[in-house]
Design a protein around this motif. Sequence first.
Motif, PDB file in Angstrom:
ATOM      1  N   UNK A  45       0.856  -1.270  -0.025  1.00 58.06           N
ATOM      2  CA  UNK A  45      -0.091   0.084  -0.125  1.00 58.06           C
ATOM      3  C   UNK A  45       0.785   1.310   0.110  1.00 58.06           C
ATOM      4  N   UNK A  46       0.496   2.090  -0.834  1.00 61.06           N
ATOM      5  CA  UNK A  46       1.465   3.548  -1.000  1.00 61.06           C
ATOM      6  C   UNK A  46       0.621   4.273  -1.558  1.00 61.06           C
ATOM      7  N   UNK A  47       0.827   5.666  -1.131  1.00 62.25           N
ATOM      8  CA  UNK A  47       0.314   6.845  -1.796  1.00 62.25           C
ATOM      9  C   UNK A  47       1.260   7.994  -1.973  1.00 62.25           C
ATOM     10  N   UNK A  48       1.065   8.957  -3.097  1.00 60.48           N
ATOM     11  CA  UNK A  48       2.058   9.947  -3.402  1.00 60.48           C
ATOM     12  C   UNK A  48       1.327  11.224  -3.517  1.00 60.48           C
ATOM     13  N   UNK A  49       1.967  12.438  -3.325  1.00 56.49           N
ATOM     14  CA  UNK A  49       1.261  13.602  -3.289  1.00 56.49           C
ATOM     15  C   UNK A  49       2.541  14.282  -4.117  1.00 56.49           C
ATOM     16  N   UNK A  50       2.339  15.565  -5.163  1.00 60.53           N
ATOM     17  CA  UNK A  50       3.428  16.223  -5.546  1.00 60.53           C
ATOM     18  C   UNK A  50       2.978  17.612  -5.065  1.00 60.53           C
ATOM     19  N   UNK A  51       3.936  18.144  -4.262  1.00 61.05           N
ATOM     20  CA  UNK A  51       3.778  19.356  -3.534  1.00 61.05           C
ATOM     21  C   UNK A  51       5.318  19.874  -3.119  1.00 61.05           C
ATOM     22  N   UNK A  52       5.525  20.906  -3.328  1.00 62.14           N
ATOM     23  CA  UNK A  52       7.116  21.237  -2.692  1.00 62.14           C
ATOM     24  C   UNK A  52       6.550  21.520  -1.194  1.00 62.14           C
TER      25      UNK A  52
END
Length: 260
Positions: free
Chosen positions: A98-105
């Motif tokens: 299970x894994x998640x990602x966000x793309x934010x500085x």
Amino acid sequence: MDYAQQDMAPCASSSRPFDGRVAIVTGAASGIGRATVELLRHRGAKIVAVSLGEDVMSLAAPDVVPLVADVAQEASAAVAVDVALSHFGRLDILVNNAGIIINKTVSDMSLDDWNRVMAVNATGAFLFSREAMRPMTTAGTGAIVNVGSYACFQAFPTIAAYAASKGALAQLTRALALEAIPHGIRVNAVGSGDAVTNITNHIHQDGPRFLAEHGQKAPIGRAAQPAEIAEVIAFLASDQASYIVGSVLMADGGMSITVS
């Protein structure tokens, strides 16, 4: 204990090497997790398939028990292990996928953003590993496979939370491997490259297409299919990997050896 002389389960044939074995796979509803469930099942395993969404229920079968649960919640791991033991009588393999990602500085990231990524990607693996270790230790055998990334070692702008969580997962793999191997339990990780999955669907209109295009930056020139990563997971969980302990086995098309 002479781990080299152990068998994880009796009578595993070359075509069904996981006959008699029971696995928990998290993040099982799609992508790498679903491919892993299908591969382990095809090779003889019985599986508890864990996912946050109801889509996991489509995997239900006599040898697959779906479980809707949030891996970041402490109770979820205990429930998953209890289901494995109550339905199938043992637990041999844990795949922390299970894994998640966000793309934010970092400057744009909220504390909730950071905490959620760390909770799923790192804390979830800790919780499930802790609970799985208990019956595995009693049995004196087992395999835990964590699904990492080239972000275990590398980073680029906007993935600070993801990279930090995967770095933590790599170190959890190593530390737990040292604690586990005296009990006959091997702990390893696969460092996945870009795989064509839905993990970025909340960021990009067509997440799989984005990952397919991003994967072209790897020396191999393409992204992986989920089944390719599932093969590496299955290998690390198998007796064929009996001498591999505490490794992060890179399956990233060469991404981790490039200099940008």
